[in-house]
Design a protein around this motif. Structure first.
Motif: not given
Lengths: 231, 231
Positions: A5-16
């Motif tokens: 599972l390749i996850v890409s998110h510039p701000n993962l911690i803040d994404s509920g």
């Protein structure tokens, strides 16, 4: 089957929503979570290591928020440097051939906006053509995408339903038939049993037996039907 | 009409085709060349300045190499941070409404590979849906894209032809009719005249007069045809 599972998110911690899904699949042996921005904060991608990771898995998933109808920049950079000619495509580039590929998309607007006449004008199938073309070029089997629309506005039971479909996207074989789903559910329940108190474990055990009995019952009915038609 | 050419290329200096096109349009008042990787080597995009630049132009073009059926990472990052709600879309986000938007794509494979059954399986129109959706969302008019396939393999006269079409994509009004192309050509020749030696200037002058005479001749023929039909 092993899933990357390749996850890409510039701000993962803040994404509920991202946290909700990712926290539910920690410590599973058959799923490797690979958060690109976490592993490569300096964008200095280790190409041989990424290629090795791809080789070790059977199902490759890209999970990202669908901003401007495409992936975050780091995932595009990953594609540009990792999916080299001679590895992912070209005469000797067969490393990904036969693997499964799928998208897990978190989307901020309503599903009905994605159609002609809707606010977004095009369907998800149309907008994800670049990923379908990538799967085609690399010889991968393109799975039906898993799309999560406006997760924040969902009721609690909708969220649970979505979570189960997410687990299926990650770990169930690529076949949505009733027997496949039953088999998958029994496996999940058996795994869950090992970590539960005895009372809950008994309940699970009963659930598993019930599903298996139902299956036998359905199979029995099929035999009767077959005999009636072939009399 | 003023054109903003937003160029994104991770390695612009080393790209022969990019250099060929960009060097041909230096010092034009009606075209602003904006190379993202050059302006923002640290990726620290100045959002208000970019939004101001967009406002000052009538035609916005994205020029980039078409790797993995999409833009380079920095251009995606630019979209994510510059095209904010309230500026580019949403109830009060009308800054781009009515402007023209187009793609200039440099493509490494043959044109015929981009179709069902071809190596790339999908057409350029299908693969660029995300940009069409962006134009729709921001209220911009989507122009026919300018696609350059396998530039390095072109003959010299093909390259010159392509260059003229490139200039038209950058500066000609959005209408490919013969009168529009004549008008555009005369303007280009008049501009060229100012920087030429007297002999070449005379040749250009003669060319301009010839095109204008031809136009008058065609217009005259049309009047005659009209009279014949309405007799």
């Amino acid at each position: 089957m092993k899933t990357l599972l390749i996850v890409s998110h510039p701000n993962l911690i803040d994404s509920g929503s991202q946290q909700y899904f990712l926290s539910s699949i920690k410590n599973r042996e058959d799923v490797t979570i690979h958060h690109l921005e976490g592993v490569y904060p300096d964008w200095n991608i280790d190409v041989p290591s990424e290629q090795e990771l791809l080789k070790q898995h059977d199902r490759i998933l890209f999970q990202f928020p669908f901003y401007w109808y495409s992936s975050p920049p780091l995932l595009k950079h990953w594609q540009d440097v990792v999916l080299e000619e001679g590895f992912a495509y070209g005469t000797r580039g067969k490393a990904l051939t036969g693997k499964q590929f799928g998208l897990v998309l978190m989307i901020g607007v309503q599903e009905r906006d994605y159609q002609a006449g809707g606010d977004e004008q095009f369907t998800i199938s149309e907008l994800t053509r670049p990923f379908q073309a990538m799967a085609h070029k690399t010889g991968m089997i393109y799975l039906r995408p898993f799309t999560i629309f406006q997760f924040a506005y969902m009721e609690e039971d909708q969220k649970m339903d979505t979570l189960i479909q997410y687990w299926q996207m990650l770990t169930m074989e690529n076949n949505n038939s009733l027997p496949t789903r039953e088999k998958w559910l029994i496996e999940q329940l058996k795994q869950a049993q090992t970590t539960l108190q005895s009372n809950d474990a008994n309940t699970l055990n009963y659930t598993i037996e019930l599903i298996e009995e139902n299956r036998e019952h359905i199979d029995g009915l099929k035999v009767v039907l077959d005999q009636m038609y072939h009399r």
